[in-house]
Design an enzyme around this catalytic site. Structure first.
Site, short mmCIF file in Angstrom:
data_model
loop_
_atom_site.label_atom_id
_atom_site.label_comp_id
_atom_site.label_asym_id
_atom_site.label_seq_id
_atom_site.Cartn_x
_atom_site.Cartn_y
_atom_site.Cartn_z
N SER A 87 0.85 -1.19 0.00
CA SER A 87 0.00 0.00 0.00
C SER A 87 0.88 1.23 0.00
CB SER A 87 -0.87 0.01 1.25
OG SER A 87 -0.04 0.25 2.37
N LYS A 88 0.32 2.30 -0.55
CA LYS A 88 1.15 3.49 -0.70
C LYS A 88 1.41 4.19 0.63
CE LYS A 88 -2.65 6.35 -2.42
NZ LYS A 88 -3.23 6.88 -3.65
N ARG A 89 0.72 3.77 1.68
CA ARG A 89 1.03 4.33 2.99
C ARG A 89 2.42 3.87 3.46
NH1 ARG A 89 -2.39 7.16 2.14
NH2 ARG A 89 -4.58 6.66 1.99
N ASN A 119 4.79 1.99 1.21
CA ASN A 119 5.74 1.91 0.10
C ASN A 119 5.11 2.68 -1.06
OD1 ASN A 119 8.18 0.49 -0.30
ND2 ASN A 119 7.17 -1.44 0.17
#
Ligand code: GLU
Ligand code: ZN
Length: 487
Positions: free
Chosen positions: A251-253, A255
């Site tokens: 997830s962009k949280r 990575n």
């Protein structure tokens, strides 16, 4: 003839997961002399944007992946954009209705909500209760003709089960009573993913559907549709999801997940491609690790792929990238650098922005260096000021990150609007808060204009710098995240 496809939805940034799945489909088709198709699944009209579609196509090409048929190159099954194929889905939905394999549902949003609430209380799985199945064909016709809004749902057998066969997992049995009567056509007359996806895979003669494992639970519904239509279903292969190093779903949280981020960070396409290839086809020894697209086609073996979920390990990517950088001749590296840095128009803008702020030409490069960097160095001391304490700063960084994440545009006006809204929300002067953002984005409190710099850097690099600054101040707990986002 083997035919595979990638079917991205153009909502948001091009995801590394899309590239990973595209690569699997490409390599699988190529190794058998087959064809690889790109289809745009833009049935979600509210969330799909042409910018996102363009970015997906460009990012995949940047990586070196190409397709034999697609919205930009055409092909025998054009159009390759679902928004241009509405009449087809309507025709097939009507066919299902006429054969009694689908039914109109006139339930109001309120009734469905009530039904879900009851199911929650009784701890039953959330599932359409079949209320409108009881309507006679005549009544259903009459109400539709009278203009009452409806959706079309898939009829699901009330007993028995279906076996989904997967190239890697083998057979899995799904009980029909756990499968929802999926909406196939929405009340606006547009199809849902499920109907459009099956119709298109059939019409485009897709022989192998290779996609992420999050779609396994949709497979029973899809196979049922193939049965109803009397079509031969494709072979299915569900790829394990990419994971963060802590093994949670990527997830962009945690990575960055956008291909554009890796491009802006200065990763070489061949390194990222090799990296994604290693996630699909792990190797036994280190000297087999370096390979390109053709080798991947040869190595890929779905029969042995690990289901654990490959870890997106950026340290590994760094190592690979360093390798590819050193493999280049100086002339090649010079060219790669030229392609990576800003185009003429952006360089022109950068110099114009700097002009009022320098006394000597020698001031220019240091002032602009942050625009040519990946991450910038920040610390508690540089981030905090007398006006903004650590608590406010953490919240301001988190809110800015979330606000800038959404929304199709990343231009000056949007950025300014969102950052000012954060100041209002926190009850502080934007002037006091802006210093924090300057430091997070540029590494320094005296720099080029903030909003212009952010546009030049792009959404992904900005998110990463805000995230890095936030981490420096201790990050955000899960509880804070929930409370702050809800507010
Ligand atoms: N449009 C779907 C997606 O965005 C495609 C899933 C599939 O491959 O069937 O992932
Ligand atoms: Zn209903």
């Amino acid at each position: 003839m083997i035919r595979t496809r990638i079917a991205p939805s153009p909502t948001g940034d091009p995801h590394v997961g899309t590239a990973y799945v595209a690569l699997a489909n490409y390599a699988f088709a190529k190794r058998q002399g087959g064809k690889f198709v790109l289809r745009i699944e833009d049935t979600d009209q509210a969330r799909s944007t042409p910018e996102s579609e363009a970015a997906i196509l460009r990012s995949l090409r940047w990586l070196g992946i190409s397709w034999d048929e697609g919205p930009d190159v055409g092909g025998p099954h054009a159009p390759y954009r679902q928004s241009q194929r509405s009449a087809l889905y309507e025709k097939y939905a009507r066919e299902l209705l006429e054969k009694g394999d689908a039914f109109r549902c006139f339930c109001s949003a309120a009734r469905l909500e009530e039904m879900r609430e009851t199911q929650r209380l009784l701890k039953q799985p959330s599932r359409y209760d079949g209320h409108c199945l009881k309507l006679s064909a005549d009544e259903s016709e009459r109400r539709a003709n009278a203009g009452e809004p409806f959706v079309i749902r898939l009829k699901v057998p009330d007993r028995g089960s279906i076996t989904v066969d997967d190239m890697r997992r083998g057979p899995t049995v799904f009980e029909w009573n756990a499968v929802d009567m999926q909406v196939l056509m929405k009340s606006d007359g547009l199809p849902t993913y499920h109907l459009a996806n099956v119709v298109d895979d059939h019409l485009m003669e897709i022989t192998h559907v290779i996609r992420g494992e999050e779609w396994i639970s949709s497979a029973p519904k899809h196979l049922l549709l193939y049965q109803y239509f009397g079509w031969k279903p494709p072979v299915l292969m569900h790829l394990p999801l990419l994971r963060n190093p802590d093994r949670s779903k990527l997830s962009k949280r945690k990575n960055p997940t956008s291909i554009l981020f890796y491009e802006r960070m200065g990763y070489l396409p061949e390194a990222l491609l090799n990296f994604l290839g290693l996630l699909l086809a792990p190797v036994e020894s280190e000297h087999e690790e370096l390979f390109g697209l053709d080798d991947l086609s040869r190595r890929l073996d779905f029969g042995t792929i690990s289901l654990g979920g490959p870890v997106f390990d950026v340290a590994k990517l760094d190592w690979l990238n360093g390798h590819y950088i050193r493999k280049k001749s100086p002339a090649e590296l010079e060219e790669a650098f030229g392609e990576w840095t800003y185009d003429r128009a952006a360089l022109h803008e950068i110099v114009a922005l700097a002009q009022q702020r320098i006394e000597r030409l020698s001031d220019l490069a240091p002032l602009c260096a942050f625009l040519f960097a990946g991450r910038v160095a920040v610390s508690r001391e540089t981030l905090l000021s007398a006006k903004i304490d650590a608590e406010t700063a953490r919240k301001a960084l988190a809110l800015a990150m979330w606000r800038l994440d959404d929304g199709p545009l990343f231009d000056k006006a949007t950025i300014e609007g969102e950052l000012r809204a954060v100041a209002d929300e926190l009850g502080v002067k934007f002037r006091d808060l802006s210093r924090l953002y300057y430091v997070a984005i540029s590494g320094s409190a005296a720099s080029l204009p903030l909003f212009d710099s952010m546009v030049l850097l792009g959404r992904d690099l900005c998110r990463e710098r805000l995230r890095t600054a936030l981490a420096e101040l201790g990050g955000v707990s899960a509880a804070e995240q929930k409370a702050w986002r809800a507010a």
